[in-house]
Write a protein that holds these residues in place. Structure first.
Motif, PDB file in Angstrom:
ATOM      1  N   LEU A   1       0.805  -1.222   0.000  1.00 57.03           N
ATOM      2  CA  LEU A   1       0.000   0.000   0.000  1.00 57.03           C
ATOM      3  C   LEU A   1       0.837   1.272   0.000  1.00 57.03           C
ATOM      4  CD1 LEU A   1      -2.694  -1.045   2.633  1.00 57.03           C
ATOM      5  CD2 LEU A   1      -2.939  -0.982   0.143  1.00 57.03           C
ATOM      6  N   TYR A   2       2.014   1.227   0.638  1.00 54.10           N
ATOM      7  CA  TYR A   2       2.878   2.406   0.681  1.00 54.10           C
ATOM      8  C   TYR A   2       4.310   1.959   0.923  1.00 54.10           C
ATOM      9  CZ  TYR A   2       4.848   6.894   2.051  1.00 54.10           C
ATOM     10  OH  TYR A   2       5.623   8.019   2.106  1.00 54.10           O
ATOM     11  N   PRO A   3       5.257   2.424   0.101  1.00 57.22           N
ATOM     12  CA  PRO A   3       5.109   3.419  -0.971  1.00 57.22           C
ATOM     13  C   PRO A   3       4.600   2.794  -2.276  1.00 57.22           C
ATOM     14  CG  PRO A   3       7.396   2.789  -0.776  1.00 57.22           C
ATOM     15  CD  PRO A   3       6.673   2.064   0.332  1.00 57.22           C
ATOM     16  N   THR A   4       3.911   3.610  -3.065  1.00 58.87           N
ATOM     17  CA  THR A   4       3.527   3.239  -4.420  1.00 58.87           C
ATOM     18  C   THR A   4       4.516   3.879  -5.391  1.00 58.87           C
ATOM     19  OG1 THR A   4       2.114   5.160  -4.860  1.00 58.87           O
ATOM     20  CG2 THR A   4       1.126   3.314  -3.667  1.00 58.87           C
ATOM     21  N   LYS A   5       4.294   3.677  -6.670  1.00 56.93           N
ATOM     22  CA  LYS A   5       5.186   4.240  -7.685  1.00 56.93           C
ATOM     23  C   LYS A   5       5.198   5.760  -7.671  1.00 56.93           C
ATOM     24  CE  LYS A   5       1.522   3.936 -11.162  1.00 56.93           C
ATOM     25  NZ  LYS A   5       1.091   3.327 -12.441  1.00 56.93           N
ATOM     26  N   ASN A   6       4.176   6.390  -7.091  1.00 58.70           N
ATOM     27  CA  ASN A   6       4.101   7.852  -7.047  1.00 58.70           C
ATOM     28  C   ASN A   6       4.624   8.444  -5.752  1.00 58.70           C
ATOM     29  OD1 ASN A   6       2.790   7.906  -9.570  1.00 58.70           O
ATOM     30  ND2 ASN A   6       0.807   7.536  -8.604  1.00 58.70           N
ATOM     31  N   ASP A   7       5.131   7.595  -4.856  1.00 55.57           N
ATOM     32  CA  ASP A   7       5.549   8.074  -3.542  1.00 55.57           C
ATOM     33  C   ASP A   7       7.054   8.194  -3.438  1.00 55.57           C
ATOM     34  OD1 ASP A   7       2.929   8.242  -2.438  1.00 55.57           O
ATOM     35  OD2 ASP A   7       2.910   6.055  -2.251  1.00 55.57           O
ATOM     36  N   ASN A   8       7.479   8.963  -2.430  1.00 54.56           N
ATOM     37  CA  ASN A   8       8.893   9.165  -2.145  1.00 54.56           C
ATOM     38  C   ASN A   8       9.134   8.893  -0.671  1.00 54.56           C
ATOM     39  OD1 ASN A   8      11.629  10.628  -2.892  1.00 54.56           O
ATOM     40  ND2 ASN A   8      10.967  11.450  -0.930  1.00 54.56           N
ATOM     41  N   LEU A   9      10.169   8.113  -0.349  1.00 54.34           N
ATOM     42  CA  LEU A   9      10.575   7.954   1.038  1.00 54.34           C
ATOM     43  C   LEU A   9      11.644   8.984   1.359  1.00 54.34           C
ATOM     44  CD1 LEU A   9      10.700   4.098   1.671  1.00 54.34           C
ATOM     45  CD2 LEU A   9       8.791   5.699   1.895  1.00 54.34           C
ATOM     46  N   ALA A  10      11.541   9.553   2.559  1.00 57.09           N
ATOM     47  CA  ALA A  10      12.427  10.631   2.972  1.00 57.09           C
ATOM     48  C   ALA A  10      13.818  10.084   3.265  1.00 57.09           C
ATOM     49  CB  ALA A  10      11.861  11.329   4.193  1.00 57.09           C
ATOM     50  N   ALA A  11      14.815  10.537   2.502  1.00 57.25           N
ATOM     51  CA  ALA A  11      16.193  10.061   2.655  1.00 57.25           C
ATOM     52  C   ALA A  11      16.750  10.448   4.013  1.00 57.25           C
ATOM     53  CB  ALA A  11      17.064  10.643   1.538  1.00 57.25           C
ATOM     54  N   GLY A  12      17.471   9.501   4.634  1.00 55.45           N
ATOM     55  CA  GLY A  12      18.123   9.769   5.910  1.00 55.45           C
ATOM     56  C   GLY A  12      17.178   9.871   7.084  1.00 55.45           C
ATOM     57  N   ASP A  13      15.935   9.449   6.931  1.00 60.45           N
ATOM     58  CA  ASP A  13      14.941   9.602   7.989  1.00 60.45           C
ATOM     59  C   ASP A  13      14.209   8.282   8.213  1.00 60.45           C
ATOM     60  OD1 ASP A  13      13.464  10.802   9.934  1.00 60.45           O
ATOM     61  OD2 ASP A  13      12.555  12.322   8.634  1.00 60.45           O
ATOM     62  N   ILE A  14      13.482   8.197   9.348  1.00 55.74           N
ATOM     63  CA  ILE A  14      12.669   7.012   9.632  1.00 55.74           C
ATOM     64  C   ILE A  14      11.381   7.097   8.825  1.00 55.74           C
ATOM     65  CG2 ILE A  14      11.379   5.751  11.398  1.00 55.74           C
ATOM     66  CD1 ILE A  14      13.445   6.705  13.434  1.00 55.74           C
ATOM     67  N   ASN A  15      11.077   6.053   8.083  1.00 57.18           N
ATOM     68  CA  ASN A  15       9.865   5.973   7.275  1.00 57.18           C
ATOM     69  C   ASN A  15       9.058   4.751   7.695  1.00 57.18           C
ATOM     70  OD1 ASN A  15      10.201   7.831   4.466  1.00 57.18           O
ATOM     71  ND2 ASN A  15      12.079   7.397   5.574  1.00 57.18           N
ATOM     72  N   THR A  16       7.736   4.840   7.578  1.00 60.52           N
ATOM     73  CA  THR A  16       6.853   3.704   7.850  1.00 60.52           C
ATOM     74  C   THR A  16       6.249   3.230   6.542  1.00 60.52           C
ATOM     75  OG1 THR A  16       6.317   4.525  10.064  1.00 60.52           O
ATOM     76  CG2 THR A  16       4.806   2.915   9.091  1.00 60.52           C
ATOM     77  N   VAL A  17       6.474   1.969   6.214  1.00 54.09           N
ATOM     78  CA  VAL A  17       5.905   1.381   4.997  1.00 54.09           C
ATOM     79  C   VAL A  17       4.726   0.500   5.390  1.00 54.09           C
ATOM     80  CG1 VAL A  17       8.099   1.507   3.786  1.00 54.09           C
ATOM     81  CG2 VAL A  17       7.526  -0.574   5.032  1.00 54.09           C
ATOM     82  N   ARG A  18       3.783   0.296   4.445  1.00 50.75           N
ATOM     83  CA  ARG A  18       2.523  -0.369   4.793  1.00 50.75           C
ATOM     84  C   ARG A  18       2.114  -1.378   3.721  1.00 50.75           C
ATOM     85  NH1 ARG A  18       0.408   2.868   8.893  1.00 50.75           N
ATOM     86  NH2 ARG A  18       1.363   4.948   8.964  1.00 50.75           N
ATOM     87  N   TRP A  19       1.406  -2.407   4.170  1.00 47.35           N
ATOM     88  CA  TRP A  19       0.838  -3.405   3.275  1.00 47.35           C
ATOM     89  C   TRP A  19      -0.464  -3.913   3.874  1.00 47.35           C
ATOM     90  CZ3 TRP A  19       5.415  -4.045   5.980  1.00 47.35           C
ATOM     91  CH2 TRP A  19       5.372  -4.954   7.050  1.00 47.35           C
TER      92      TRP A  19
END
Length: 931
Positions: A592-610
């Motif tokens: 669900l996230y990230p999709t092809k239109n999304d960006n993960l923030a470099a050098g930071d904590i990111n939460t990915v989802r399914w």
């Protein structure tokens, strides 16, 4: 009637009241009970009646139920007793008028009274008779004011008055900071359904006015004349969450980012006029405000329920409130900590959606207001992301309702009935908090993607029925179906304010397995007023409180189910209803996230989802920053958590994720990893301006965006880190993104180049005394691109002297110390010479040098037309006085600044005298010659 009979009747009455869990004994008039065999007392029209059945149907000429006090107990309006009426009744008590007051009613100690009133019939002369001023009305509900603070005499006894409440002042719920649209699967919905963004639909935001000039709302505000005169940032956040374009930054992108927005002042707590909703095509209205914990069904709740019957496509969304840690002091649930703390009687309406708040990990927040409603109904119906309150959560649901309306309209050519939208939103919600429905999260956490998918799959129906009628629908399930959910929802007619329960038309839902004849009933919560009861898990049973019912079957198997909706009790008209249904596929996994239109923030904590219904076991999450090669382990997680957080590499790359579970890989779309570029304006000259931006490692191209009619639009792709743009025909607002392969990285902040504090190549040019005898000149250039040299100049009378020249221009920051100050004004100018020969000069900067004196008066001699300049060493309440040679006072003026100018007019040639005084004492004096 004999005394034993009266005693028995009183005992029966009290038992009924206790069974209804109300305390309406105070509503009985203190004169004799009425025998059903007698005629009615003159002038007495309202009675407390014991009904033979809770299913009472009567003709208007007989009697009308105006308020339900219990299952078989009601306030009725009756003109005369007939045999037909007696057949419906067990007893009658003449009622006083206290039943018309809200539980929160109080008389204001001072000033005018302001009330919310509901009438039996829409007769304004009723209010005129009591000298009330109508401030606003919606159908039979009125906001009125009285000249005195006390309730007008006779108003309570008026037969046309059904309900009186104080009019309350709303306050916005806590302002939301930060946003994560991935929590409620909105980013996935945007990616998979890019053509659905709220186009041509309008949402109204009922509170104070938002900033209609906000760049994220450009050209999409519709004025209705109903907006507040107060502009508030909270309203701006709600508008951005619902329909922000993302022009300012990606966090400024809302759910329905192409929808129109309008505003309505929330000091009027009733719905807007029917004409407003119709004329401006408003299909969703957001209400992120409250008035305090109120556990009763008021005239405002009845009015909002009524809009659902008058505007079948209109969806109202309310925030539940931020009082989840509070305890109600009124109503059936009085004294039960952390329950029944919804903030506002209008939120007790049935045909609205009330929304609580969760964090990005699907935990219901402690301050999110909880149910049940005053009568045990499920509240809130949904929860959504809102870390600082339920305001933003409501706005997210409002935006998602717009998406559903547009998706439905694309297929059917018209807006959907409100119950279809509500049914889809509630039935597709993800279960959070307690298993099944509960009084914290309602039907669960909003899932925008699933709601759109079920809409596109046409997994709903719309029908109607009457009392005793049953509608049946066949549902064929495949062998790999799990988590079947079927929900029925209807727009119920408004109840009478203060009724013991709000439901009017009672429908029943059940599923029948056609092979086994097994019957599945909807989930029902225990509404008994004890905390242990309210915390119990929902169990199947018959629901007689809610106008939304849901049946769930965890493992339905390959079977055919018959969906049955029955009209158990439909006293008002034929009831329309919506059914929504869905099921999951066994062992499925969806990123669900990230999709092809999304960006993960470099050098930071990111939460990915399914989303997954795989076994509740550990899985490994991996990421590749190198085109599906060089996979790196970023952590172990339980796959049923449906999310994982980790630190993303500080880089500008195309990346991909995968989950390893039981030997199988599940791959995400490719997406970008990047961070925001720093941007600036190098110069802002009359004909052109220069944009520049930070160089990103490994990036060869950048995309420059300018603001179009509504959104940022591509202006150019360049390999440089600056761009010279002519002003003619170009916008004021820009952003830049790195180009990473075939993708755009994250855009910079959007900015208006005219507000960056840069002139034509010169960002700042300042000169001040550094010591008592030296001046420091500071120079900041916007850029050194296309500069030949920069010269610092000083003016001596009519002569210009070069103090310093920098060539080549290798920096954008320079300083110069001048130790050759002249007494009086020292004038500096910066001259910038471009490579094409053009010269740009700064404004004059002045340094006042007194040479250890307290005052300097110049020029001296003074020529005709010149002003007298007076420099002082410090600020004080000095006065300047000019005398003629004969001692006549010619001018007296204050000296408010260190540098002052006085125009003396036309002075004759000769000698004049001046004095500078402080508090009446002369502190300096001199002679002035006029030429």
């Amino acid at each position: 009637m004999n005394k034993p009979a009266i005693f028995c009747l009183l005992f029966s009455f009290c038992c009924l009241l206790l069974h209804a869990q109300v305390t309406e004994q105070e509503y009985v008039k203190d004169y004799a009970l009425h025998d059903l065999k007698d005629s009615l007392p003159a002038g007495q029209h309202y009675y407390i009646a014991g009904l033979n059945s809770d299913n009472v149907f009567c003709r208007p000429e007989e009697f009308s139920i105006v308020r339900r006090l219990g299952k078989n107990l009601a306030i009725i309006h009756v003109e005369r007793l007939t045999d037909s009426i007696r057949n419906h009744l067990r007893f009658l008590f003449p009622a006083n008028n206290k039943w018309k007051l809200s539980p929160r009613f109080s008389t204001s100690p001072t000033g005018k009274g302001k009330y919310l009133i509901r009438l039996l019939n829409r007769k304004v002369n009723t209010l005129n008779k009591h000298k009330l001023t109508v401030l606003y009305s919606y159908q039979n509900s009125y906001i009125v004011s009285a000249q005195q603070s006390v309730l007008p005499a006779g108003l309570l006894a008026d037969d046309n008055v059904l309900f009186i409440d104080n009019h309350k002042s709303p306050v916005v719920e806590t302002v939301l900071n930060g946003m994560d649209l991935s929590t409620n699967k909105i980013t996935a919905a945007h990616s998979l359904y890019p053509a659905i963004a709220g186009d041509s639909l309008t949402a109204s935001i009922k509170e104070n006015l938002f900033d209609t000039t906000d760049v994220d709302l450009t050209n999409r505000y519709i004025s209705t004349g109903l907006a507040s005169s107060i502009t508030e940032s909270h309203a701006g956040i709600m508008a951005t969450l619902i329909g922000g374009a993302g022009n300012s930054y990606y966090t400024g992108k809302g759910v329905a980012y192409r929808a129109n927005l309008t505003s309505s002042d929330f000091t009027n707590l009733l719905p807007d006029s029917d004409d407003t909703y119709s004329n401006y095509s408003i299909s969703v209205q957001n209400h992120s405000y409250g008035t305090g914990i109120e556990n009763y069904y008021g005239a405002d709740a009845a009015a909002y329920d009524e809009t659902a019957t008058r505007h079948p496509s209109l969806v109202h969304v309310f925030s539940a409130g931020n009082s989840g840690d509070k305890t109600s002091d009124t109503g059936v649930y009085k004294g039960i900590a952390n329950y029944a703390n919804i903030t506002g009687s209008f939120k007790m309406a049935k045909n609205i959606i009330t929304v609580g708040s969760i964090d990005s990990f699907y935990h219901v927040l402690p301050l999110s207001s909880r149910g049940p409603a005053f009568d045990g109904r499920v509240k809130p119906e949904l929860v959504a992301y809102g870390t600082d309150g339920s305001s933003g959560a409501a706005a997210i649901v409002s935006g998602t309702a717009l998406l559903l309306q547009q998706a439905y309209k694309q297929k059917h050519g018209h807006l959907p009935p409100g119950p279809i939208v509500k049914a889809l939103l509630l039935n597709t919600a993800d279960d959070v908090a307690a298993k099944g429905i509960d009084y914290q999260s309602g039907f669960g956490s909003l899932n925008a993607l699933r709601a759109l998918e079920e809409n596109q799959a046409q997994h709903f129906t719309f029908d109607s029925l009457s009392t005793g009628e049953t509608k049946q629908y066949s549902l064929q399930l495949p062998a790999n179906a799990v988590n079947l959910k079927v929900l029925v929802c209807w727009a119920d007619p408004p109840a009478t304010p203060n009724s013991y329960k709000a439901l009017v038309n009672d429908l029943d839902l059940q599923l029948v397995n056609t092979l086994t004849n097994e019957i599945h009933q909807p989930l029902v919560l225990n509404a008994f007023p004890l905390k242990d009861s309210l915390q119990q898990q929902a169990r199947p049973g018959r629901d007689s409180l809610n106008n939304v019912e849901q049946v769930t079957i965890l493992h339905p198997g390959a079977a055919t189910y018959q969906v049955q909706v029955s009209g158990r009790d439909v006293p008002q008209g034929r009831q329309a209803f919506a059914i929504a249904y869905q099921w999951d596929t066994l062992n499925s996994f969806t990123w669900l996230y990230p999709t092809k239109n999304d960006n993960l923030a470099a050098g930071d904590i990111n939460t990915v989802r399914w989303q997954s219904n795989l076994a509740d076991e550990q899985a490994r999450l991996e990421i590749s920053y190198n085109k599906n090669a060089g996979w790196q382990n970023v952590g172990q997680t339980n796959i049923s958590n449906n999310l994982h957080s980790f630190t993303v590499k500080d880089s500008f790359r195309i990346a991909q994720l995968r989950v390893l579970f039981n030997g199988n890989y599940f791959y995400s779309d490719s997406f970008t990893v990047s961070k925001r570029l720093g941007t600036g304006v190098g110069f802002n000259c009359p004909d052109s301006f220069l944009l520049y931006w930070q160089q990103a490692p490994g990036i060869q191209q950048y995309r420059v965006y300018g603001l179009g009619q509504f959104f940022l639009e591509q202006k150019a792709i360049t390999s440089d880190t600056f761009m010279l743009i002519p002003k003619a025909g170009n916008p004021l607002y820009y952003a830049v993104s790195p180009v990473i392969g075939n993708y755009d990285g994250i855009k910079s902040y959007g900015f208006d180049y005219t507000t960056q504090g840069v002139d034509c190549y010169i960002r700042s040019f300042l000169a001040d005394l550094a010591t008592p005898s030296t001046a420091l000149v500071r120079i900041e250039l916007g850029t050194n691109i296309n500069l030949r040299y920069v010269t610092l100049e000083k003016q001596y009378g009519t002569q210009i002297k070069n103090l310093a020249t920098w060539q080549p221009v290798t920096s954008t920051s320079y300083t110069f110390t001048d130790d050759s100050l002249t007494q009086g004004l020292n004038l500096y100018r910066l001259r910038v010479v471009l490579t094409d020969g053009r010269s740009i000069s700064s404004d004059i900067q002045t340094v006042n040098y007194l040479n250890n004196k307290n005052f300097i008066v110049f020029p001296n001699p003074l020529r005709a037309g010149q002003t007298i300049k007076i420099l002082t060493s410090q600020l004080n309440n000095y006065q300047f006085i000019l005398y003629s040679s004969l001692g006549k006072k010619l001018i007296q003026a204050n000296l408010p600044d260190i540098s002052n100018e006085i125009y003396p007019g036309i002075l004759a040639r000769g000698v004049y005298f001046y004095a500078i005084s402080l508090d009446g004492q002369v502190v300096y004096k001199g002679k002035l010659v006029a030429q």
